[in-house]
Design a protein around this motif. Sequence first.
Motif, PDB file in Angstrom:
ATOM      1  N   LYS A   1       0.800  -1.222   0.000  1.00 26.19           N
ATOM      2  CA  LYS A   1       0.000   0.000   0.000  1.00 26.19           C
ATOM      3  C   LYS A   1       0.833   1.274   0.000  1.00 26.19           C
ATOM      4  N   VAL A   2       2.146   1.151  -0.070  1.00 30.36           N
ATOM      5  CA  VAL A   2       3.007   2.332  -0.135  1.00 30.36           C
ATOM      6  C   VAL A   2       3.932   2.197  -1.340  1.00 30.36           C
TER       7      VAL A   2
ATOM      8  N   ILE B   1       3.813   9.949   6.454  1.00 29.46           N
ATOM      9  CA  ILE B   1       3.294  10.047   5.097  1.00 29.46           C
ATOM     10  C   ILE B   1       2.711  11.446   4.912  1.00 29.46           C
ATOM     11  N   ALA B   2       3.245  12.186   3.951  1.00 30.01           N
ATOM     12  CA  ALA B   2       2.762  13.538   3.680  1.00 30.01           C
ATOM     13  C   ALA B   2       2.370  13.645   2.209  1.00 30.01           C
TER      14      ALA B   2
ATOM     15  N   GLN C   1       7.421  10.458   1.749  1.00 25.69           N
ATOM     16  CA  GLN C   1       7.602   9.600   2.911  1.00 25.69           C
ATOM     17  C   GLN C   1       8.836  10.062   3.689  1.00 25.69           C
ATOM     18  N   VAL C   2       8.742   9.988   5.003  1.00 29.04           N
ATOM     19  CA  VAL C   2       9.833  10.431   5.867  1.00 29.04           C
ATOM     20  C   VAL C   2      10.129   9.332   6.883  1.00 29.04           C
ATOM     21  N   ASN C   3      11.391   8.936   6.978  1.00 30.54           N
ATOM     22  CA  ASN C   3      11.820   7.970   7.974  1.00 30.54           C
ATOM     23  C   ASN C   3      11.551   8.551   9.362  1.00 30.54           C
ATOM     24  N   GLY C   4      10.740   7.853  10.149  1.00 32.14           N
ATOM     25  CA  GLY C   4      10.328   8.373  11.440  1.00 32.14           C
ATOM     26  C   GLY C   4      11.400   8.355  12.509  1.00 32.14           C
ATOM     27  N   VAL C   5      12.608   7.861  12.158  1.00 29.63           N
ATOM     28  CA  VAL C   5      13.721   7.861  13.103  1.00 29.63           C
ATOM     29  C   VAL C   5      14.830   8.790  12.627  1.00 29.63           C
ATOM     30  N   THR C   6      15.267   8.601  11.382  1.00 29.61           N
ATOM     31  CA  THR C   6      16.425   9.349  10.879  1.00 29.61           C
ATOM     32  C   THR C   6      16.068  10.675  10.229  1.00 29.61           C
ATOM     33  N   GLY C   7      14.799  10.844   9.805  1.00 32.68           N
ATOM     34  CA  GLY C   7      14.402  12.061   9.121  1.00 32.68           C
ATOM     35  C   GLY C   7      14.702  12.067   7.631  1.00 32.68           C
ATOM     36  N   GLU C   8      15.178  10.948   7.095  1.00 32.35           N
ATOM     37  CA  GLU C   8      15.423  10.842   5.656  1.00 32.35           C
ATOM     38  C   GLU C   8      14.101  11.012   4.908  1.00 32.35           C
ATOM     39  N   VAL C   9      14.132  11.835   3.824  1.00 34.68           N
ATOM     40  CA  VAL C   9      12.918  12.145   3.074  1.00 34.68           C
ATOM     41  C   VAL C   9      13.034  11.576   1.667  1.00 34.68           C
TER      42      VAL C   9
ATOM     43  N   THR D   1      -1.290   1.812  12.069  1.00 30.58           N
ATOM     44  CA  THR D   1      -0.406   0.680  11.789  1.00 30.58           C
ATOM     45  C   THR D   1      -1.048  -0.203  10.733  1.00 30.58           C
ATOM     46  N   LEU D   2      -0.404  -0.304   9.587  1.00 26.38           N
ATOM     47  CA  LEU D   2      -0.957  -1.123   8.513  1.00 26.38           C
ATOM     48  C   LEU D   2      -0.789  -2.601   8.820  1.00 26.38           C
TER      49      LEU D   2
END
Length: 355
Positions: free
Chosen positions: A212-213, A300-301, A313-321, A242-243
């Motif tokens: 789904k992503v 998810i933005a 999409q943004v990594n919820g730990v590292t902030g990678e976009v 949570t999927l």
Amino acid sequence: MSQTQYPCAGCGANVEFAPGTNVLKCPYCGHETVLQQTGARVREHDFLQFTSLPRKPVATLAKHVFVCRNCGAQTESESISDRCRFCTAPVVAELNAQELVVPEAVLPFVLDKRALREALGEWAKSRWFAPSGLKKVSEAETAKSMYLPHWTYDSRTVTDYQGQRGEHYWVTETYTENGETKTREVQKTRWFHASGTVYYDFDDVLVTGTTKVTQKHLDELEPWPLPDSQAYRPEYLAGHETLRYDVEPETGLENAKGKMRPVIEAECRHDIGGDEQRVDNMHTQYNDVTFKLMLLPVWIACYLYAGKTYNIQVNGVTGEVAGERPYSALKIAMAILGALLAIAVIVGIYVATKR
């Protein structure tokens, strides 16, 4: 279906897991409840043993029906944690191991909304030829925090291979150029049959458990700090969607083997040696295969521009976009015009100096 909600000890509202902390926090009165250590450990499951157990295909399972204890409304969802569609109270399903594989690990959110805005702002500013309105993506007011299911696989592999080892040598060739005879050194390669066996142990080969992503963007969020993951507990899911996985473990293992293959081939090439290598075929045994389901945090933005929605999409730990972005036709045209003007000026100066 059983479900869990976490009432605030201060005001009775439902609390949520606060990213970057170890607390459940009330969004209304601010009361915090510290998550106490449970002593639970992350376990790997034997894959062969798992496949012998009775289990329903996930595609046949019905949606979860959440009954909000806050307002009494019912919400149908395929997610295992969500929000009430009416009062937005967070709800978390209590999973049945007879139907679904229960997560073993979760990598908790670290980025909160403020850190998310900063990450998106830096990403937006770094996009060349993006429309000026792209900076609005940093507001991220509609961004959703989601845990995405992933499978990890461990395996001790043994691979028998057949191939060829190439060894370079040089020969002197004679040729004629403009009526003059010359010589040159030319590289050649002799090929020899090669075969052997290589051993390689894989640990935590990561495979996405949802379709789904956008997979391309999700791959760009790697690497994930998997050693920071915690044993699964539903409190981490409170306030975040949570999927549910829709990629079965058997399919996930085949995808993992696809990731293992280039690593194994590189080991074969190393074993062959020489200056060049050819790997004609490989036969791999996957021994002691273990796996687990884990949840990874992603923001998810979306960004609407010229009638089209762009996903980010943004990594919820590292902030990678990672994500899509629009291009500004005006900025591109101005850049091309500027480049043409610069070339014209350089040519003009060059011509003037030659007079």
